[in-house]
Design a protein around this motif. Structure first.
Motif, short mmCIF file in Angstrom:
data_model
loop_
_atom_site.label_atom_id
_atom_site.label_comp_id
_atom_site.label_asym_id
_atom_site.label_seq_id
_atom_site.Cartn_x
_atom_site.Cartn_y
_atom_site.Cartn_z
N LEU A 269 0.83 -1.21 0.00
CA LEU A 269 0.00 0.00 0.00
C LEU A 269 0.86 1.25 0.00
CD1 LEU A 269 -2.83 -1.06 2.48
CD2 LEU A 269 -2.99 -0.79 0.01
N LEU A 270 2.00 1.20 0.69
CA LEU A 270 2.95 2.31 0.68
C LEU A 270 3.44 2.57 -0.74
CD1 LEU A 270 4.98 4.30 2.09
CD2 LEU A 270 6.49 2.34 2.36
N VAL A 271 3.86 1.51 -1.43
CA VAL A 271 4.37 1.64 -2.79
C VAL A 271 3.26 2.10 -3.74
CG1 VAL A 271 5.31 0.37 -4.76
CG2 VAL A 271 6.19 -0.08 -2.45
N ALA A 272 2.11 1.41 -3.68
CA ALA A 272 1.01 1.74 -4.59
C ALA A 272 0.50 3.16 -4.34
CB ALA A 272 -0.13 0.74 -4.42
N GLY A 273 0.37 3.53 -3.07
CA GLY A 273 -0.12 4.87 -2.73
C GLY A 273 0.83 5.95 -3.19
N THR A 274 2.14 5.71 -3.02
CA THR A 274 3.14 6.71 -3.43
C THR A 274 3.18 6.87 -4.94
OG1 THR A 274 4.50 6.21 -1.48
CG2 THR A 274 5.57 7.34 -3.31
N ILE A 275 3.26 5.76 -5.65
CA ILE A 275 3.32 5.83 -7.11
C ILE A 275 2.03 6.41 -7.67
CG2 ILE A 275 3.48 4.47 -9.23
CD1 ILE A 275 5.32 2.55 -7.75
N GLY A 276 0.88 5.98 -7.12
CA GLY A 276 -0.39 6.51 -7.57
C GLY A 276 -0.49 8.02 -7.36
N ALA A 277 -0.02 8.48 -6.18
CA ALA A 277 -0.05 9.91 -5.89
C ALA A 277 0.92 10.68 -6.79
CB ALA A 277 0.28 10.15 -4.42
N MET A 278 2.07 10.08 -7.10
CA MET A 278 3.03 10.73 -8.00
C MET A 278 2.42 10.93 -9.38
SD MET A 278 6.65 8.90 -6.96
CE MET A 278 7.62 9.80 -8.16
N VAL A 279 1.75 9.89 -9.87
CA VAL A 279 1.11 10.00 -11.19
C VAL A 279 -0.01 11.03 -11.15
CG1 VAL A 279 -0.25 8.77 -12.91
CG2 VAL A 279 1.72 7.64 -11.86
N TRP A 280 -0.82 11.02 -10.09
CA TRP A 280 -1.95 11.94 -10.00
C TRP A 280 -1.50 13.39 -9.88
CZ3 TRP A 280 -6.76 12.47 -11.13
CH2 TRP A 280 -7.52 13.48 -10.56
N THR A 281 -0.52 13.65 -8.98
CA THR A 281 -0.05 15.04 -8.81
C THR A 281 0.66 15.53 -10.07
OG1 THR A 281 1.99 14.23 -7.74
CG2 THR A 281 0.15 14.86 -6.31
N GLY A 282 1.41 14.63 -10.72
CA GLY A 282 2.06 15.02 -11.97
C GLY A 282 1.06 15.31 -13.06
N TYR A 283 0.01 14.49 -13.11
CA TYR A 283 -1.07 14.69 -14.10
C TYR A 283 -1.76 16.03 -13.88
CZ TYR A 283 -5.69 13.95 -16.24
OH TYR A 283 -6.84 14.09 -16.97
N GLN A 284 -2.04 16.37 -12.63
CA GLN A 284 -2.71 17.63 -12.31
C GLN A 284 -1.79 18.82 -12.58
OE1 GLN A 284 -5.91 18.08 -11.44
NE2 GLN A 284 -6.28 15.88 -11.61
N ALA A 303 4.62 15.14 -1.28
CA ALA A 303 3.20 14.93 -1.02
C ALA A 303 2.81 13.48 -1.34
CB ALA A 303 2.36 15.89 -1.85
N SER A 304 3.41 12.92 -2.38
CA SER A 304 3.12 11.54 -2.74
C SER A 304 3.64 10.58 -1.68
CB SER A 304 3.76 11.22 -4.10
OG SER A 304 3.27 12.09 -5.11
N LEU A 305 4.84 10.85 -1.16
CA LEU A 305 5.37 10.03 -0.07
C LEU A 305 4.46 10.09 1.15
CD1 LEU A 305 9.19 10.86 -0.31
CD2 LEU A 305 8.11 8.67 -0.82
N MET A 306 3.96 11.28 1.44
CA MET A 306 3.04 11.44 2.57
C MET A 306 1.78 10.60 2.36
SD MET A 306 3.12 13.19 5.41
CE MET A 306 1.43 13.77 5.55
N ALA A 307 1.23 10.65 1.16
CA ALA A 307 0.01 9.88 0.88
C ALA A 307 0.26 8.39 1.03
CB ALA A 307 -0.48 10.20 -0.54
N GLY A 308 1.37 7.91 0.44
CA GLY A 308 1.71 6.50 0.56
C GLY A 308 2.02 6.11 2.00
N GLY A 309 2.72 7.00 2.71
CA GLY A 309 3.06 6.74 4.10
C GLY A 309 1.83 6.63 4.99
#
Length: 524
Positions: A269-284, A303-309
């Motif tokens: 979940l840490l990995v998936a959350g971080t990568i997902g947040a990286m893609v989402w924030t980059g997309y936005q 921010a992505s690390l925080m979300a995954g964390g």
């Protein structure tokens, strides 16, 4: 005294003190005080104000400093994940599961190196995530924490710096694009240039080859040999008398009837959350474009690390709470204690990181990097040695300032301008040399944030990691330097890369024979 010879004194003070005393916070503090006094021409009141500002800017820089604060919070979240994975018995269960499939120390070491190479999205993320997954396995096979930290550090930044799909790659491609746009003689895109530069990063080639060879064969020398010998003979993976970030107290209990999922699920979940947040924030941030390069160039890593964390920490707590029904030793009172212990375990790493950022800010104000860059550009050096000179300069800058990003951020445009005028055919080798030197200096620097986080991820004493990794980094740098000398005089990637490969092959043969002799002596 900005951009003068005096600007290099604070990092020298900090580095010399940390090597002599092994006390990181004291040494960083001395460097901070020295930088503040030099910056204010030794005015005590103004120096005190600069010191206060250097710490305050970690949290507030013309507004909330989300980058730094989110990194610090992520460290605390990682400590909480570690605490609850231990409480639930997940680490022990994973180690038991892995030991059934990984039968040897060599297998545990190779797995760690492979994980480090596979998780290439971001070096911070790599250092901390790989440490969480690999530590139970390497502990089981009595691999020292210093060796684990070396594996993590020597795969994190080296892979990120040559991967276009990473936070490093996106930033570097952006800088290269600005350099190439000013040079009409270059007929390629920034991405093409980045890909061509990857095999020219001879430090990365040497460092990754050596770390993989060390994982396969027990090649230990210097301080690393002492740590590995102690781990194998006594089972002591680190010096208990020293500060070990992320390490739980000896009386920290394992309450749970742990399962493998108690460790793997929070990490997944840490990995998936971080990568997902990286893609989402980059997309936005990239205007909702589906361009993968634009997404990673504009992603918000902290921010992505925080979300995954957060996702990983919440899941680790819930997995422990789930055990209340069937495990009498699991208690609700330990939820609060587990959170407290997880945060406490990371305080040392967080303080070191804050002090390192403070010193980095003051060194930036002193323009230490610009002074070193100007020193080279004003020297009349032969064109052929410019690549190796830029490699050395980037190494010195990153070592002194503790930041590889700051070093190549300054030097890449300077190198581009120099080579465009002096030797356009050596433009890409020179840019690659800057990136290689920045990673090398970062690996050696005790005040580097990535070095600090590698120690944290491995659960190793910080200075133990610095001193044990240094010989391997210096060997890699020496091989890379030869490669840049060859490419400077021949202009040939083929000959220079072949030279690096030949030197590595000879080195591995010598190390293999030495290891075989030592093994025979030990068995006789």
């Amino acid at each position: 005294m900005e951009n003068t010879i005096f600007s290099i004194l604070p990092p020298i003070v900090a580095i010399v003190m940390v090597l002599l005393t092994k006390r990181v916070l004291l040494s960083l503090g001395a460097g901070i005080v020295a930088a503040a006094f030099i910056l204010t021409s030794f005015a005590p009141v103004e120096a005190a104000a600069e010191i206060f500002n250097s710490f305050a800017i970690t949290f507030w820089d013309d507004g909330f400093n989300a980058y730094n604060v989110f990194i610090l919070l992520f460290l605390f979240l990682l400590g909480i994940i570690t605490a609850f994975v231990s409480l639930s018995g997940g680490s022990m269960a994973f180690a038991d599961w892995a030991s059934e499939r990984i039968k040897t120390r060599r297998g545990a070491k190779v797995l760690t190196v492979v994980l480090g190479m596979v998780i290439f999205i971001d070096d911070y993320f790599n250092a901390l995530a790989v440490g969480q997954v690999a530590r139970p396995i390497t502990d089981r096979y009595k691999i020292s924490r210093a060796k684990l930290a070396y594996f993590i550090d020597s795969t994190a930044a080296p892979v990120c710096v040559v991967s276009p799909v990473s936070s490093w790659g996106a930033a570097i491609i952006g800088i290269i694009a600005s350099i190439l746009s000013a040079q009409t003689f270059v007929q390629m895109s920034a991405l093409e240039a980045f890909i061509w530069m990857a095999p020219m990063n001879f430090y990365v080639v040497a460092a990754l080859a050596i770390v993989f060879f060390v994982a396969v064969r027990d090649v230990d020398f210097g301080a690393m040999k002492k740590h590995e010998t102690r781990a194998i003979t006594t089972g002591e993976l680190f010096d208990a008398k020293k500060t070990i970030p992320g390490e739980m107290k000896e009386d920290f209990p394992v309450h749970g009837h742990g399962r493998v999922t108690d460790l793997l699920l929070p990490i997944i979940l840490l990995v998936a959350g971080t990568i997902g947040a990286m893609v989402w924030t980059g997309y936005q941030n990239a205007g909702q474009t589906l361009d993968i390069w634009a997404i990673f160039e504009n992603t918000d890593v902290p921010a992505s690390l925080m979300a995954g964390g957060l996702l990983g920490a919440i899941s680790s707590i819930l997995l422990y709470v789930r055990q209340f029904k069937h495990n009498k030793t699991a208690k609700a009172s330990w939820v609060g204690k587990g959170i407290f212990e997880g945060v406490r375990s990371m305080l040392g790493a967080v303080l070191i990181l804050i002090f390192a950022w403070s010193l980095s800010y003051l060194i930036g104000a002193l323009e230490t990097g610009l002074y070193l860059a100007d020193f080279v550009t004003e020297s009349n050096m032969p064109i052929e040695i410019l690549p190796v000179l830029l490699f050395a300069l980037a190494g010195v800058m990153a070592f002194s300032t503790g930041t590889s990003w700051g070093s190549f951020g300054i030097l890449l445009p300077i190198a581009g301008n120099i080579m465009a005028q002096a030797a356009p055919e050596l433009l890409l080798p020179a840019l690659a040399a800057v990136l290689a030197g920045a990673v090398f200096g970062d690996h050696c620097s005790p005040i580097s944030d990535t070095t600090i986080l590698s120690s944290t991820g491995a659960g190793s004493n910080h200075m133990d990691h610095v001193m044990t990794q240094l010989p391997y980094a210096l060997v890699s740098a020496a091989i890379a330097a030869v490669g840049y000398i060859v490419i400077g005089f021949t202009g040939s990637l083929l000959w220079s890369l072949l030279t690096v490969i030949v030197i590595l092959s000879v080195l591995f043969i010598v190390w293999s024979k030495r290891t075989t002799i030592l093994e025979k002596q030990a068995n006789s």
